[in-house]
Write a protein that holds these residues in place. Structure first.
Motif, PDB file in Angstrom:
ATOM      1  N   LEU A   1      40.022 -25.408  -4.103  1.00 42.84           N
ATOM      2  CA  LEU A   1      41.040 -25.349  -5.157  1.00 42.84           C
ATOM      3  C   LEU A   1      42.441 -25.665  -4.638  1.00 42.84           C
ATOM      4  N   GLY A   2      42.549 -25.930  -3.350  1.00 42.69           N
ATOM      5  CA  GLY A   2      43.852 -26.227  -2.768  1.00 42.69           C
ATOM      6  C   GLY A   2      44.740 -25.002  -2.632  1.00 42.69           C
ATOM      7  N   LEU A   3      44.123 -23.836  -2.504  1.00 44.16           N
ATOM      8  CA  LEU A   3      44.869 -22.582  -2.391  1.00 44.16           C
ATOM      9  C   LEU A   3      44.656 -21.951  -1.023  1.00 44.16           C
ATOM     10  N   SER A   4      45.621 -21.149  -0.610  1.00 40.12           N
ATOM     11  CA  SER A   4      45.406 -20.306   0.569  1.00 40.12           C
ATOM     12  C   SER A   4      44.441 -19.197   0.162  1.00 40.12           C
TER      13      SER A   4
ATOM     14  N   ASN B   1      44.988 -16.044   0.414  1.00 43.17           N
ATOM     15  CA  ASN B   1      45.805 -15.078  -0.316  1.00 43.17           C
ATOM     16  C   ASN B   1      46.053 -15.552  -1.751  1.00 43.17           C
ATOM     17  N   GLY B   2      46.391 -16.828  -1.912  1.00 43.95           N
ATOM     18  CA  GLY B   2      46.628 -17.384  -3.250  1.00 43.95           C
ATOM     19  C   GLY B   2      45.394 -17.312  -4.124  1.00 43.95           C
ATOM     20  N   PHE B   3      44.239 -17.561  -3.520  1.00 38.02           N
ATOM     21  CA  PHE B   3      42.980 -17.497  -4.260  1.00 38.02           C
ATOM     22  C   PHE B   3      42.694 -16.073  -4.746  1.00 38.02           C
ATOM     23  N   VAL B   4      42.863 -15.115  -3.849  1.00 38.09           N
ATOM     24  CA  VAL B   4      42.625 -13.713  -4.216  1.00 38.09           C
ATOM     25  C   VAL B   4      43.622 -13.281  -5.286  1.00 38.09           C
ATOM     26  N   GLU B   5      44.899 -13.636  -5.119  1.00 38.40           N
ATOM     27  CA  GLU B   5      45.905 -13.262  -6.110  1.00 38.40           C
ATOM     28  C   GLU B   5      45.586 -13.874  -7.476  1.00 38.40           C
ATOM     29  N   LYS B   6      45.208 -15.150  -7.503  1.00 34.86           N
ATOM     30  CA  LYS B   6      44.856 -15.812  -8.761  1.00 34.86           C
ATOM     31  C   LYS B   6      43.644 -15.139  -9.408  1.00 34.86           C
ATOM     32  N   SER B   7      42.633 -14.844  -8.605  1.00 29.38           N
ATOM     33  CA  SER B   7      41.422 -14.205  -9.128  1.00 29.38           C
ATOM     34  C   SER B   7      41.732 -12.839  -9.730  1.00 29.38           C
ATOM     35  N   LEU B   8      42.534 -12.055  -9.020  1.00 34.31           N
ATOM     36  CA  LEU B   8      42.896 -10.732  -9.531  1.00 34.31           C
ATOM     37  C   LEU B   8      43.779 -10.847 -10.766  1.00 34.31           C
ATOM     38  N   HIS B   9      44.698 -11.800 -10.760  1.00 34.86           N
ATOM     39  CA  HIS B   9      45.573 -12.022 -11.914  1.00 34.86           C
ATOM     40  C   HIS B   9      44.745 -12.369 -13.147  1.00 34.86           C
ATOM     41  N   ASP B  10      43.786 -13.277 -12.976  1.00 31.67           N
ATOM     42  CA  ASP B  10      42.921 -13.669 -14.094  1.00 31.67           C
ATOM     43  C   ASP B  10      42.141 -12.461 -14.631  1.00 31.67           C
TER      44      ASP B  10
END
Length: 113
Positions: free
Chosen positions: A90-93, A95-104
């Motif tokens: 997804l082109g994410l770090s 940390n960015g992936f985990v943050e996006k997943s939790l945000h969703d």
């Protein structure tokens, strides 16, 4: 749930005692409150948070901040690898992936904050 000065209160109704009981849920410090009406439980929540902050001030203790923005997650090595690959795709770090997943996930729950 309700919020005040960054603290989140969770309230339950005890039908046997006919009272609302609440607790601040975003600290390790135990902060509780109760009331028999919505207005009373809200006022008691505010008073309990204010009492906690005043106690900290009087004792020269830094009030516990609800959250620092950091937390550690332990995963199995295989799952860690799978998550890292998914993030990279997804082109994410990581940390960015985990943050996006939790945000969703949080957004799907429609929490009040």
């Amino acid at each position: 749930m309700m919020t005040y000065k960054g603290f989140v209160g969770f309230v339950e109704y005890d039908d046997e005692a006919r009272i609302f009981s609440g607790e601040v849920i975003n600290t390790r410090t135990v902060i509780t409150f109760q009331g028999t009406t919505v207005d009373e439980v809200e006022n008691e929540f505010h008073a309990s948070v204010d009492d906690y902050l005043e106690w900290c001030k009087e004792d020269g203790v830094e009030p516990e901040k609800p959250y620092s923005g950091k937390f550690n997650v332990r995963l199995s090595p295989l799952f860690h690898s799978q998550v890292a690959v998914a993030a990279k795709k997804l082109g994410l770090s990581l940390n960015g992936f985990v943050e996006k997943s939790l945000h969703d996930e949080i957004n799907s729950m429609q929490l009040p904050f």
